[in-house]
Scaffold this active site. Structure first.
Site, PDB file in Angstrom:
ATOM      1  N   ASP A 154       1.146  -1.232  -0.027  1.00  0.00           N
ATOM      2  CA  ASP A 154       0.222  -0.215  -0.223  1.00  0.00           C
ATOM      3  C   ASP A 154       1.032   1.484   0.076  1.00  0.00           C
ATOM      4  O   ASP A 154       1.217   1.732   0.555  1.00  0.00           O
ATOM      5  CB  ASP A 154      -1.136  -0.286   1.487  1.00  0.00           C
ATOM      6  CG  ASP A 154      -2.353   0.821   1.358  1.00  0.00           C
ATOM      7  OD1 ASP A 154      -2.381   1.603  -0.221  1.00  0.00           O
ATOM      8  OD2 ASP A 154      -2.467   0.999   2.124  1.00  0.00           O
TER       9      ASP A 154
ATOM     10  N   GLU B 251      -5.956   5.274  -9.375  1.00  0.00           N
ATOM     11  CA  GLU B 251      -8.178   5.530  -9.065  1.00  0.00           C
ATOM     12  C   GLU B 251      -8.085   6.887 -10.009  1.00  0.00           C
ATOM     13  O   GLU B 251      -7.216   7.815  -9.939  1.00  0.00           O
ATOM     14  CB  GLU B 251      -7.308   6.425  -7.051  1.00  0.00           C
ATOM     15  CG  GLU B 251      -8.753   6.555  -6.484  1.00  0.00           C
ATOM     16  CD  GLU B 251      -8.641   6.035  -5.232  1.00  0.00           C
ATOM     17  OE1 GLU B 251      -9.942   6.655  -4.921  1.00  0.00           O
ATOM     18  OE2 GLU B 251      -8.330   5.617  -4.329  1.00  0.00           O
TER      19      GLU B 251
ATOM     20  N   LYS C 145      -9.087   2.307  -9.742  1.00  0.00           N
ATOM     21  CA  LYS C 145     -10.293   2.283  -8.209  1.00  0.00           C
ATOM     22  C   LYS C 145     -11.281   3.082  -8.122  1.00  0.00           C
ATOM     23  O   LYS C 145     -11.122   4.217  -8.547  1.00  0.00           O
ATOM     24  CB  LYS C 145      -8.885   2.518  -7.197  1.00  0.00           C
ATOM     25  CG  LYS C 145      -7.952   1.374  -6.824  1.00  0.00           C
ATOM     26  CD  LYS C 145      -7.053   1.819  -5.717  1.00  0.00           C
ATOM     27  CE  LYS C 145      -7.620   1.963  -4.665  1.00  0.00           C
ATOM     28  NZ  LYS C 145      -6.524   2.513  -2.934  1.00  0.00           N
TER      29      LYS C 145
ATOM     30  N   THR D 286     -12.990   1.041  -3.410  1.00  0.00           N
ATOM     31  CA  THR D 286     -12.427   1.418  -2.180  1.00  0.00           C
ATOM     32  C   THR D 286     -13.082   2.753  -1.414  1.00  0.00           C
ATOM     33  O   THR D 286     -14.840   2.981  -1.589  1.00  0.00           O
ATOM     34  CB  THR D 286     -10.959   2.491  -3.027  1.00  0.00           C
ATOM     35  OG1 THR D 286     -10.128   2.066  -2.143  1.00  0.00           O
ATOM     36  CG2 THR D 286     -11.714   3.721  -3.524  1.00  0.00           C
TER      37      THR D 286
ATOM     38  N   PHE E 291     -12.227  -0.914   4.539  1.00  0.00           N
ATOM     39  CA  PHE E 291     -10.759  -0.171   5.027  1.00  0.00           C
ATOM     40  C   PHE E 291     -10.922  -0.635   6.618  1.00  0.00           C
ATOM     41  O   PHE E 291     -11.813   0.014   7.477  1.00  0.00           O
ATOM     42  CB  PHE E 291     -11.043   1.758   5.106  1.00  0.00           C
ATOM     43  CG  PHE E 291     -10.249   2.330   3.719  1.00  0.00           C
ATOM     44  CD1 PHE E 291     -10.846   1.043   2.611  1.00  0.00           C
ATOM     45  CD2 PHE E 291     -10.241   3.078   3.445  1.00  0.00           C
ATOM     46  CE1 PHE E 291     -10.121   1.438   1.767  1.00  0.00           C
ATOM     47  CE2 PHE E 291      -9.282   3.504   2.551  1.00  0.00           C
ATOM     48  CZ  PHE E 291      -9.123   3.080   1.612  1.00  0.00           C
TER      49      PHE E 291
END
Length: 335
Positions: free
Chosen positions: A17, A99, A135, A159, A181
């Site tokens: 990440d 993203e 994303k 996400t 998350f």
């Protein structure tokens, strides 16, 4: 004894990440994920200035010499994400997540348009769709955009996922992967209750991902579950066996230096404590999401914070291109 990281890698796909290429080289994950905050952090490192300049050069050439600095920067935002992704793919054997602008999270059509553009940029570099995950925030609009993109062969990573309603809708949309998350859920509960910590099995983020994982496996959904946003190693240990886990370099380093027996906690062949299959239309999705105050608040907060990171990156790029062009730098085409 093998390290925790070595043992985890034998039962779960470990994902880095980060946008830091050196960290990715160090830990050698199969996949990697980025987001606006991570790209912003990486873009401020001197080691990556050449990549930034490369993006600005390509963007200037695309929009033309008469275009304003803002027009160049608007184009460069996509170029930067793709160029970082391209460099990451030189290191890893798997996929990179890139993203869509978080400011488009409530606009289905513009999300689709942006995703197609990002994929086209990757394709221009000879990178096929199977190595890219787009994303998209797990709003209703984002999920519906992903449903269309998946049918076009564009794989999506949904996400900013905090609530069960989001997970159910993503599975029904047949998206490739979701990123619940964990740490941000924990943050909310700590602030709400005043508790400073939770034991691993009682961590609200861990409980949420475990529920989603078992629900998906019981009902044979193909959507992969990738736990994200970890605050400590205990959360990761409790989710060992999850399809994928995306972990920061700091926690990867800690796990690589820790020797202890790791027990597989999640097993796709033995889903437990799940519930009957749900079907959500837009009304029921919104009602269910709204009834989960944590998920509703954290989704909105995440979109706001990612949008701020994009604005900060824009400001940084405006400063950089202005400096380069005022100096007549060969990094950009002459004006």
């Amino acid at each position: 004894m093998p390290s925790l990281l070595e043992q985890l890698s034998s039962m779960t796909v470990v994902v880095a990440d980060t946008g830091d290429l050196e960290a990715i080289r160090t830990f050698k994950p199969r996949d990697a994920t980025t987001n606006p905050s991570l790209i912003l952090a990486a873009a401020q490192l001197p080691a990556y200035q050449d990549l930034i300049d490369q993006s600005l050069r390509a963007s200037r050439e695309k929009v033309g010499q008469r275009a304003s600095v803002k027009e160049v920067v608007d184009e460069a935002l996509d170029e930067i994400c793709v160029i970082f992704g391209k460099e990451i793919l030189k290191i890893i054997p798997g996929r990179v997540s890139t993203e869509v602008d978080a400011r488009l999270s409530y606009d289905k059509d513009k999300t689709i348009e942006k995703a197609r553009k990002i994929i086209a940029l990757y394709n221009q570099f000879g990178i096929n769709n199977d190595r890219i995950l787009i994303k998209i925030a797990s709003t209703w609009e984002g999920i519906k955009a992903a449903e269309i993109l998946e049918k076009e062969g564009i794989h999506c990573n949904l996400t900013l996922l905090f609530g069960f309603s989001q997970a159910v809708a993503c599975a029904e949309a047949e998206v490739t992967l979701i990123s619940p998350f964990v740490g941000r859920i924990l943050d909310w509960y700590k602030a709400e209750t005043g508790l400073q910590s939770y034991p691993g099995p009682e961590d609200p983020g861990v409980i949420s991902v475990t529920k989603i994982f078992n629900y998906y496996k019981l009902h044979n959904y193909k959507t992969e579950v990738m736990g994200a946003s970890f605050r400590n190693v205990d959360e990761i240990i409790e989710l060992s066996g999850c399809d994928l886990l995306t972990i920061s370099p700091k926690l990867l380093d800690e796990m690589s230096k820790t020797e202890a027996i790791l027990i597989k906690k999640l097993d796709s062949s033995k889903p437990i404590n799940s519930i009957e299959k749900l079907h959500l239309d837009e009304f029921s999705f919104r009602k269910m999401l709204k009834s989960d105050r944590m998920a509703d608040e954290k989704l909105e907060e995440g979109i706001v914070n990612f949008s701020k990171a994009i604005k900060q990156l824009e400001a940084q790029l405006i400063e950089r291109i202005s400096l380069l062009e005022n100096k007549g730098s060969p990094a950009l085409s002459a004006r």
